[in-house]
Design an enzyme around this catalytic site. Structure first.
Site, mmCIF file in Angstrom:
data_model
loop_
_atom_site.group_PDB
_atom_site.id
_atom_site.type_symbol
_atom_site.label_atom_id
_atom_site.label_comp_id
_atom_site.label_asym_id
_atom_site.label_seq_id
_atom_site.Cartn_x
_atom_site.Cartn_y
_atom_site.Cartn_z
ATOM 1 N N LYS A 76 0.849 -1.198 0.000
ATOM 2 C CA LYS A 76 0.000 0.000 0.000
ATOM 3 C C LYS A 76 0.881 1.244 0.000
ATOM 4 O O LYS A 76 1.873 1.304 0.730
ATOM 5 C CB LYS A 76 -0.933 -0.011 1.226
ATOM 6 N N SER A 151 -9.989 2.277 2.620
ATOM 7 C CA SER A 151 -9.061 2.954 1.734
ATOM 8 C C SER A 151 -8.061 2.025 1.042
ATOM 9 O O SER A 151 -7.464 2.425 0.042
ATOM 10 C CB SER A 151 -8.277 4.007 2.515
ATOM 11 N N SER A 175 -10.457 0.182 6.854
ATOM 12 C CA SER A 175 -9.796 0.269 5.540
ATOM 13 C C SER A 175 -9.089 -0.988 5.056
ATOM 14 O O SER A 175 -8.645 -1.032 3.909
ATOM 15 C CB SER A 175 -8.788 1.423 5.535
#
Lengths: 484, 119
Positions: A76, A151, A175
């Site tokens: 990420k 997210s 998330s």
């Protein structure tokens, strides 16, 4: 090759049936082939990946391999990676090549895992749909007109489409778990303090935790193992040994007590999603578990408490983005104030600005007690509900999200409705507990996630409970069409 | 209130009393301008109305916290009530000024350049 589990891939590497270089090329090719339409990767690091793969092959040949050595993964873009752009999905950091590695990045490097690139995400991890990214939305591989969740949407979409066997994520209000649910994969948010936050760009420091996204609980266990551990560089890291997650996977579920909070099965829950969750609970009953109805009376306050605590912490954390030492700077600032104001105005997107303003307002003098302190008090009430519940049950279960993946654009004009997509996940962050989402079924061809919540530091128990379910069901092996 | 550099910048420590009180949440565009100013956040004038509306919605939503009796409840800062660790005060990092300044927008002779602050 991309459908194999991690332990199958690792065994193949050790037996010399395949090389990390070939495996890495295979996944790089898949990203090349499929990611144009998914937009899950914002930075591809093909050269570095192939170099790392060759080094991993040498380690394997020398008999110096761990379970992740030579295994490709996507990272990420919130984790700092030395010399590689770390954008956090923001124009503000579009030009930011991190000068150091996050602890998680460093640990995965040491484990010999091969980073293929960095994944798309909501800007500064603020979003539940991956639509707030500076790099454009990620598409859900199950239906490209729908969001992947957020997210960590890029990580979830990429693992679901098998563009990588593993990805990292972070979870401040859901998330990791919510995108895992919407994309039909397995994701785990650890206990607060289990995974180091050093070099993980801060959104809400008292809530943020990194964790794994994978195709199964067994695979997630191996990635979590490598990510976890005490870090003196993170002042909130907990100094406590890490359990052997893989070793505990097979434990019998006989006698397991599962709590079902009635608040997680309220009128906000989609009826078809509810039916899937109830079927999964029945499956657990047949695995030997006892089901107990419980109540978390203050959990309905978790979304409002969160939308004070998280923006307040974000407004403070993001004040470091000022256009002076790194990141975006406006052209021709006329004075220092103009430099700050315009650099931040140009660098941040609408949702990030909104949250900075909520936080600034809630923390301003005269309002601090009414908002922040009040929310921190409510947070304790929410935590105490869980502590009490865990006196009687081993794990808590319910839906991860109230609906399946929604359409792109459907909620982007209405922040409060968007915030409510995290209604079942946020309480877990406020309490600092570990939580997990595993695929439990499909509704109209879209995945549904079952949420598992454990007591503090019981990540191993959650993985065990998830793994036993995955041994008798095949929801986690279902794949979106078109990515074979 | 603090003044800096020829009185151009003043840091408001308190929003004016006519800003909105909790209990009847509706933030007007002036309040949005003041918040943006406090946060050093450039917001287009054209977007003020949208922010005023969405922040009002969010604070109205947050109002439900006021219905909870929290008298005597200790605010929770850390989920495990952990406290800050202390470490020995020893050098643990090397100076990497050149590396860190490579990513800075403007530097000169090892210094970060910003517009003139004091004349």
């Amino acid at each position: 090759m991309h459908q194999k589990s991690l332990s199958e891939l690792a065994a193949g590497l050790r037996a010399g049936e395949l090389t990390s270089e070939a495996l890495t090329r295979h996944f790089l090719d898949r990203i090349e082939r499929f990611d144009g339409e998914l937009n899950s990767v914002v930075t591809l690091t093909a050269e570095q990946a192939l170099q790392a793969a060759r080094e991993a092959d040498q380690r394997i040949a020398a008999g110096d391999a761990g379970p992740l050595t030579g295994i490709p993964f996507l990272h990420k873009d919130i984790f700092c990676t030395d010399g590689v752009r770390t954008s956090c999905g923001s124009r503000m950091l579009d030009n930011f090549e991190a000068p150091y590695d996050a602890t998680v990045s460093e640990k995965l490097k040491q484990a010999g895992a091969v980073m293929l690139g960095k994944t798309n995400m909501d800007e500064f991890a603020m979003g539940s749909s991956n639509e707030t990214s500076f790099y454009g939305p990620v598409k859900n591989p199950w239906d490209r007109e729908r969001v992947p969740g957020g997210s960590s949407g890029g990580s979830a979409a990429a693992v679901a489409a098998r563009l990588a066997p593993l990805a990292t994520g972070t979870d401040t209000g859901g998330s990791i778990r919510q995108p895992a649910a919407l994309c039909g994969i397995t994701g785990l948010k650890p206990t607060y303090g289990r995974v180091s936050r050093y070099g993980m760009i801060a959104f809400a420091s008292s809530l943020d935790q990194g964790g794994p996204l994978a195709g199964s609980a067994a695979d997630a266990a191996l990635l979590l193992q490598a990510m976890s551990g005490f870090d003196p560089r993170d002042s909130t890291s907990i100094d406590r040994p890490v359990d052997d997650y893989a070793a505990g996977l097979e434990q019998d579920l006989d006698g397991l007590v599962i709590g079902l909070p009635k608040e997680f099965f309220d009128e906000g829950l989609d009826a078809e999603v509810r039916a899937v969750i109830e079927a999964a609970i029945e499956q657990y009953r047949s695995l030997g578990a006892t089901i107990k109805d419980i109540s978390l009376p203050n959990s309905s306050l978790s979304v409002p408490a969160y939308y004070v605590v998280a923006p307040a912490e974000c407004s403070s954390n993001l004040s470091r983005m000022d256009g002076v030492r790194f990141g975006h700077r406006c052209d021709d600032p006329k004075d220092l104030d103009d430099l700050y104001t315009r650099s931040r105005g140009e660098g941040f997107g609408a949702e990030v600005k909104r949250r900075i303003m909520i936080g600034t307002y809630a923390l301003s003098a005269g309002y601090y007690d009414a908002y922040y302190l009040k929310a921190q008090q409510v947070r304790r009430l929410i935590r105490d509900d869980f502590v009490k519940a865990f006196e009687d049950v081993d794990v808590i279960m319910g839906p991860t999200a109230p609906t399946t993946a929604f359409k792109l654009g459907e909620k982007s004009d209405d922040p409060v409705t968007m915030y409510l997509s995290d209604i079942y996940t946020i309480a877990v962050n406020l309490a600092g507990l570990p939580g997990m989402s595993i695929p439990a079924g499909l509704v109209n061809g879209l995945p549904v996630g079952l949420q598992l919540i454990g007591n503090y530091f019981e990540e191993g128990r959650l993985l065990n409970v998830a793994h036993r379910y995955q041994q008798v069901t095949d929801w986690h092996t279902q794949r979106p069409a078109g990515y074979e | 209130m603090r003044l800096q550099s020829r009185g151009q910048i003043c840091y408001l420590s308190r929003l004016p009393e006519n800003a909105v009180e909790t209990g009847n949440m509706s933030l007007d565009q002036d309040t949005i301008r003041r918040i943006a100013r406090l946060a050093r956040l450039g917001v287009d004038e054209a977007e003020n109305a949208t922010y005023a509306r969405s922040l009002s919605d969010i604070f109205a939503f947050v109002e439900q916290l006021n219905a909870v009796d929290t008298r005597g409840i200790e605010p929770m800062a850390h989920p495990l009530d952990a406290i800050q660790r202390l470490r020995p005060d020893v050098v643990s990092e090397e100076n990497q000024r050149d590396k860190f300044q490579k990513i800075a927008p403007r530097v000169e002779s090892g210094l970060y350049l910003v517009p003139r602050v004091i004349e």
